[in-house]
Design an enzyme around this catalytic site. Structure first.
Site, PDB file in Angstrom:
ATOM      1  N   ASP A  24       0.832  -1.209   0.000  1.00  0.00           N
ATOM      2  CA  ASP A  24       0.000   0.000   0.000  1.00  0.00           C
ATOM      3  C   ASP A  24       0.871   1.266   0.000  1.00  0.00           C
ATOM      4  OD1 ASP A  24      -1.987  -1.969   0.457  1.00  0.00           O
ATOM      5  OD2 ASP A  24      -1.763  -1.716   2.624  1.00  0.00           O
ATOM      6  N   ASN A 167     -17.397  -6.871  -0.892  1.00  0.00           N
ATOM      7  CA  ASN A 167     -16.571  -6.402   0.219  1.00  0.00           C
ATOM      8  C   ASN A 167     -16.512  -4.887   0.333  1.00  0.00           C
ATOM      9  OD1 ASN A 167     -15.832  -9.213  -0.025  1.00  0.00           O
ATOM     10  ND2 ASN A 167     -14.082  -8.732   1.278  1.00  0.00           N
ATOM     11  N   GLU A 204     -11.125  -1.016  -4.146  1.00  0.00           N
ATOM     12  CA  GLU A 204     -10.443  -0.403  -3.013  1.00  0.00           C
ATOM     13  C   GLU A 204      -9.212   0.353  -3.498  1.00  0.00           C
ATOM     14  OE1 GLU A 204      -9.376  -3.686  -0.478  1.00  0.00           O
ATOM     15  OE2 GLU A 204      -7.607  -4.203  -1.673  1.00  0.00           O
ATOM     16  N   HIS A 268      -2.867  -1.230  -5.423  1.00  0.00           N
ATOM     17  CA  HIS A 268      -2.851  -0.186  -4.395  1.00  0.00           C
ATOM     18  C   HIS A 268      -1.804   0.884  -4.723  1.00  0.00           C
ATOM     19  CE1 HIS A 268      -4.452   0.848  -0.318  1.00  0.00           C
ATOM     20  NE2 HIS A 268      -3.607   1.827  -0.595  1.00  0.00           N
ATOM     21  N   ARG A 302       4.870  -7.942  -0.565  1.00  0.00           N
ATOM     22  CA  ARG A 302       4.394  -6.962  -1.536  1.00  0.00           C
ATOM     23  C   ARG A 302       5.341  -5.765  -1.450  1.00  0.00           C
ATOM     24  NH1 ARG A 302      -1.832  -6.322  -0.010  1.00  0.00           N
ATOM     25  NH2 ARG A 302      -0.962  -6.561   2.086  1.00  0.00           N
TER      26      ARG A 302
END
Length: 327
Positions: A24, A167, A204, A268, A302
């Site tokens: 992120d 979600n 998201e 993200h 990540r």
């Protein structure tokens, strides 16, 4: 992000990954021409900031822990996706946190929170907890980002709406101040296309980009394994951006797994500008392997990466494919 650079055919100049084990990722270039970085740490229990003169040098910048989660309460678990913003001469960090790591009805229990710092240097001073961003629903909410458009401050985020399957959806609202919404939020997008619904129905991680006469919102979709990918919403700069009909959704992912480059589940992202001010740069995370044991959210690898954006003749971005690791 507002960009002033011209459409380019620049090639990627960054050596990826830049910062390992930072999902992120958020990179902001301030008026001091320094780059500021934050992102989710694998332990999900504190927020760090880094500063460097170049994006590449963020890898070697000394991390400064500016906030740690408390032992109990609504911000005591799973600190996710911090972002650093500079608004009205103060610094703000937006992040998601939960009161527990329990999953209820398939969802974590995150809400969105804000920290404030009035010191000129965000690596110094005191970060004050401004509390939760209250939305119309007391439900799973995360990935808050903010931007100014036509002299109005907006919040853009992801949330579970009780009456909508899935979600999380994307929402946009005016702001009364950096931690308070104003008016009724607009639902911009729900996970409805096949590539948005693999594993989980997810929209998201939104990121705002303004370029010439168009506005763009990139967002992440599907489960956080190799199916994770980016979609794109596009609107005219003169449109009513609180009207969901002003936004057009991409039919296909605009950025996704590149097996040939060993890059899996990119997503993200955020946007910044190159060191010379000439090129738009996308910051994102991805893994360099496909198979994951257990819940992919707890796989720490990540890594933060950077990639120059190309621009088509119609003024829309061409993200290409995630480039291969160079180190």
């Amino acid at each position: 992000m507002d960009t002033q650079s011209s459409p380019s055919s620049a090639t990627n100049t960054y050596r990826n990954p830049i910062i390992e084990q930072r999902a992120d990722p958020w990179v902001y270039r301030h008026t001091d021409q320094q780059y500021y970085f934050t992102g989710s740490v694998p332990s999900f229990d504190y927020i760090e900031l880094r500063r460097a003169a170049t994006i590449q040098n963020l890898a070697d910048a000394e991390p400064v822990i500016v906030w740690r989660k408390p032992d109990s309460g609504p911000m005591s678990h799973l600190i996710w996706a911090p972002e650093l913003h500079y608004i009205h001469q103060k610094w703000y960090i937006y992040f998601a946190a939960a009161a527990t790591d329990e999953i209820v009805d398939g969802l974590f229990q995150h809400r969105m929170f804000v920290l404030e710092n009035d010191h000129p240097d965000p690596l110094q001073g005191s970060w004050i907890e401004k509390g939760q961003i209250v939305t119309p629903w007391d439900t799973f909410a995360l990935d808050a980002t903010t931007f100014i458009h036509q002299d109005q401050q907006y919040l853009l985020w992801a949330q579970k709406e009780p009456e909508v399957d899935g979600n999380s959806n994307l929402y946009l609202s005016l702001m009364a101040n950096p931690w308070t919404l104003k008016g009724t939020p607009t639902r911009l997008s729900i996970p409805e296309l096949s590539w948005e619904c693999i594993g989980f129905k997810v929209n998201e991680g939104p990121a705002f980009l303004r370029k010439q006469d168009q506005l763009f919102i990139s967002y992440s979709a599907s489960a956080t394994d190799h199916h994770y990918c980016l979609g794109l919403l596009t609107a005219d700069i003169h449109s009513d951006i609180l009207n969901a009909g002003s936004w057009r959704k991409s039919d296909q992912p605009v950025f996704g797994t590149a097996e040939a480059h060993s890059q899996y589940g990119p997503g993200h992202n955020c946007f910044t500008i190159s060191e010379d001010g000439q090129h738009d740069v996308m910051i994102y995370h991805a893994r360099n392997y496909k198979e994951i044991s257990g819940n992919p959210l707890y796989d720490p690898n990540r890594h933060m990466r950077a990639q120059v954006i190309q621009w088509r003749s119609d003024g829309t971005p061409e993200f290409g494919r995630p480039v291969a690791d160079t180190v």
